[in-house]
Design a protein around this motif. Structure first.
Motif, PDB file in Angstrom:
ATOM      1  N   LEU A 129      34.760  18.208  -0.910  1.00  0.00           N
ATOM      2  CA  LEU A 129      35.601  17.211  -1.573  1.00  0.00           C
ATOM      3  C   LEU A 129      36.848  16.943  -0.744  1.00  0.00           C
ATOM      4  O   LEU A 129      37.386  17.839  -0.098  1.00  0.00           O
ATOM      5  N   ILE A 130      37.309  15.705  -0.769  1.00  0.00           N
ATOM      6  CA  ILE A 130      38.502  15.332  -0.002  1.00  0.00           C
ATOM      7  C   ILE A 130      39.730  15.261  -0.907  1.00  0.00           C
ATOM      8  O   ILE A 130      40.761  15.854  -0.623  1.00  0.00           O
ATOM      9  N   ASP A 131      39.629  14.519  -2.002  1.00  0.00           N
ATOM     10  CA  ASP A 131      40.754  14.435  -2.927  1.00  0.00           C
ATOM     11  C   ASP A 131      40.233  14.168  -4.332  1.00  0.00           C
ATOM     12  O   ASP A 131      39.021  14.190  -4.577  1.00  0.00           O
ATOM     13  N   ARG A 132      41.127  13.919  -5.262  1.00  0.00           N
ATOM     14  CA  ARG A 132      40.772  13.795  -6.675  1.00  0.00           C
ATOM     15  C   ARG A 132      39.839  12.634  -6.954  1.00  0.00           C
ATOM     16  O   ARG A 132      39.152  12.611  -7.985  1.00  0.00           O
ATOM     17  N   ARG A 133      39.788  11.659  -6.060  1.00  0.00           N
ATOM     18  CA  ARG A 133      38.880  10.525  -6.273  1.00  0.00           C
ATOM     19  C   ARG A 133      37.415  10.937  -6.231  1.00  0.00           C
ATOM     20  O   ARG A 133      36.543  10.199  -6.699  1.00  0.00           O
ATOM     21  N   ASP A 134      37.137  12.113  -5.662  1.00  0.00           N
ATOM     22  CA  ASP A 134      35.758  12.586  -5.574  1.00  0.00           C
ATOM     23  C   ASP A 134      35.310  13.365  -6.817  1.00  0.00           C
ATOM     24  O   ASP A 134      34.146  13.728  -6.927  1.00  0.00           O
ATOM     25  N   LEU A 135      36.237  13.620  -7.726  1.00  0.00           N
ATOM     26  CA  LEU A 135      35.889  14.442  -8.886  1.00  0.00           C
ATOM     27  C   LEU A 135      34.909  13.737  -9.814  1.00  0.00           C
ATOM     28  O   LEU A 135      34.077  14.381 -10.452  1.00  0.00           O
TER      29      LEU A 135
END
Length: 395
Positions: free
Chosen positions: A312-318
C-alpha cells in the motif's frame, strides 16, 4: 494511521485468540462432518494427524504414496509436533495452533516494521484472522516475510537463506525469484543475483537432499501431486467446470496463463521509472500464481494479506484493500457452506453459487493487483524513500 509496536502486538494476540475460539468449536465436537463445515472450523491439522500416520509416530515421508503432501520443513514440523505431544488429536491441534499464533504475532510485527503506517491492518483483516489455523502456511509465510524484509534492507545473504527455508516449507515463495531477478537486473547487479540464487538453491538443497535421498518416493509426492493434479477447490478451472465451461488440457492452460501473467509482470517491472522494491512487488507475482493455479485454498489469503499491506502507498489504497478482504470473507463462508452441503448438511451452498463466488474472489484479487500496479506506476515513491520509511530509521 500510525500505531505503536505494542498496539500491533496486542491486536495480533487478540486476533489469534478470536480465531482460536472459532476453531475450538470443532475440537470440542470431535471434528465431525458436516458440523466442522457448518461452523467454518475445518482444519487440515487434525485431519492429517491420523490420515498420514502421524498419530503412530510414522516419519512424514516414509509411507511412499501416503506420505505428507508438503515440502520437507512443513512435513518435519508435522512429524515433530506429533512425536513431542502425545495423548490425541486435540492436543496435537492445540500445540500447532499455539505455534501458529506465535508466528502470526511475529508476522504482524515484521509487517509493521516494513509498513508502520498500515501495520495495524494485518491483525484486523477478517479473512486472514478467520484462516489462521486451517493449515501450517504461517511457518512459510514468516520466512518469506523475513526474506523480503532483509532483501530490501540490503542483507541479501540472509534474505536468500530465509527464502530457501521458505521454499522448503511451502513451495510458493519460489516465485519471488522473478521480481528479485528483475530488481537486480534494473540495478545492473547481475553478479549479485547469481550469488543470491546460489545461496537460496544451496539452502534448499541442504534441507532437501537428506530426505530426497533416504525417502525419495515420499519426498517427491508433493511435487508429483502439484504437477499432475486436476482442478481443485477455489481454482478458476474448477469454478468454470462447475459453471458448464469444462476446458480440456487444464494443466497446459494453467501453465500458459501463468507464463502470460509473469511475462506481463516482467514488462511492467522493467518499464517502471525506478527499480522497484521487493516489498512493493511481491504481491503482484503471488496474485498471478494463485489466480491461475489448479487449486486456490482458503488459507492463501494469509499469504496475500501481509504482502498487500506492505504494498500500500497511502490511504487512497484502503478502499480496494477492504473490498478485496470482503470478497475473501465471502469466499471463506462459501467454501465451508458448500462442503457442508456436500457432506450431508440439511442446508448448504449449491455448487453453482459456490463457483460464482470463487470467481468473484479471484476477480477481487486481480482488481487489487491492477489498482496497486497503477498506483506504483504513477507514484513517486522511490526505493530510498521506501527504505527510510520502513526500517532504516529504526534501531
Amino acid at each position: 494511521m500510525r500505531v505503536s509496536t505494542r498496539v500491533v502486538l496486542l491486536l495480533a494476540l487478540l486476533a489469534s485468540v478470536l480465531s482460536f475460539a472459532k476453531f475450538n468449536h470443532c475440537a470440542q465436537t470431535g471434528w465431525q462432518s458436516p458440523d466442522q463445515y457448518v461452523h467454518a472450523c475445518y482444519s487440515d491439522i487434525p485431519a492429517l494427524y491420523g490420515e498420514r500416520g502421524l498419530d503412530k509416530g510414522v516419519w512424514a515421508y516414509s509411507s511412499g504414496a501416503d506420505s505428507v503432501e508438503y515440502p520437507v520443513i512443513q512435513g518435519a514440523i508435522m512429524w515433530i509436533t506429533a512425536k513431542v505431544i502425545p495423548n490425541g488429536i486435540n492436543n496435537y491441534f492445540y500445540t500447532n495452533a499455539l505455534l501458529l499464533a506465535l508466528l502470526f504475532i511475529f508476522i504482524s510485527f515484521i509487517t509493521f516494521r516494513m509498513k508502520p503506517e498500515f501495520g495495524y491492518l494485518l491483525p484486523l483483516a477478517p479473512a486472514a484472522v478467520a484462516s489462521l489455523y486451517i493449515n501450517w502456511d504461517l511457518w512459510a509465510i514468516a520466512m518469506m516475510m523475513l526474506a523480503i524484509y532483509w532483501f530490501d534492507r540490503k542483507a541479501e545473504v540472509a534474505s536468500a537463506v530465509a527464502l530457501g527455508i521458505a521454499i522448503s516449507t511451502k513451495f510458493l515463495p519460489i516465485f519471488l525469484m522473478i521480481p528479485i531477478a528483475i530488481i537486480f537486473f534494473r540495478q545492473e547487479k547481475i553478479s549479485k543475483f547469481l550469488k543470491y540464487a546460489a545461496v537460496a538453491v544451496a539452502t534448499f538443497a541442504l534441507i532437501n537432499l537428506p530426505v530426497a535421498l533416504t525417502t525419495p518416493v515420499g519426498w517427491w509426492r508433493f511435487y508429483d501431486l502439484n504437477l499432475n493434479r486436476g482442478s481443485d477447490w477455489g481454482s478458476l478451472w474448477y469454478s468454470l467446470s462447475n459453471l458448464g465451461l469444462n476446458l480440456t488440457h487444464q494443466n497446459y492452460l494453467s501453465i500458459l496463463l501463468l507464463m502470460i501473467g509473469l511475462s506481463a509482470l516482467t514488462i511492467f517491472l522493467l518499464q517502471l521509472r525506478t527499480p522497484p522494491t521487493l516489498a512493493h512487488t511481491a504481491i503482484f507475482v503471488m496474485i498471478i500464481v494463485m489466480a491461475v493455479s489448479k487449486v486456490y485454498s482458503p488459507q492463501y489469503v494469509l499469504w496475500l494479506t501481509p504482502l498487500a499491506v506492505i504494498a500500500l502507498i497511502d490511504r487512497r489504497d484502503l478502499t480496494v484493500f477492504w473490498f478485496w478482504q470482503g470478497a475473501e470473507v465471502m469466499y471463506h463462508v462459501a467454501i465451508w457452506q458448500h462442503l457442508a452441503q456436500v457432506t450431508g448438511a440439511q442446508f448448504g451452498l449449491p455448487v453453482v453459487a459456490y463457483s460464482a463466488i470463487a470467481l468473484v474472489r479471484i476477480g477481487a484479487s486481480l482488481i487489487l493487483l491492477v489498482r496497486l500496479a497503477a498506483r506504483h506506476q504513477s507514484s513517486r515513491v522511490f526505493p530510498s524513500q521506501f527504505l527510510l520509511s520502513t526500517g532504516e530509521s529504526y534501531p
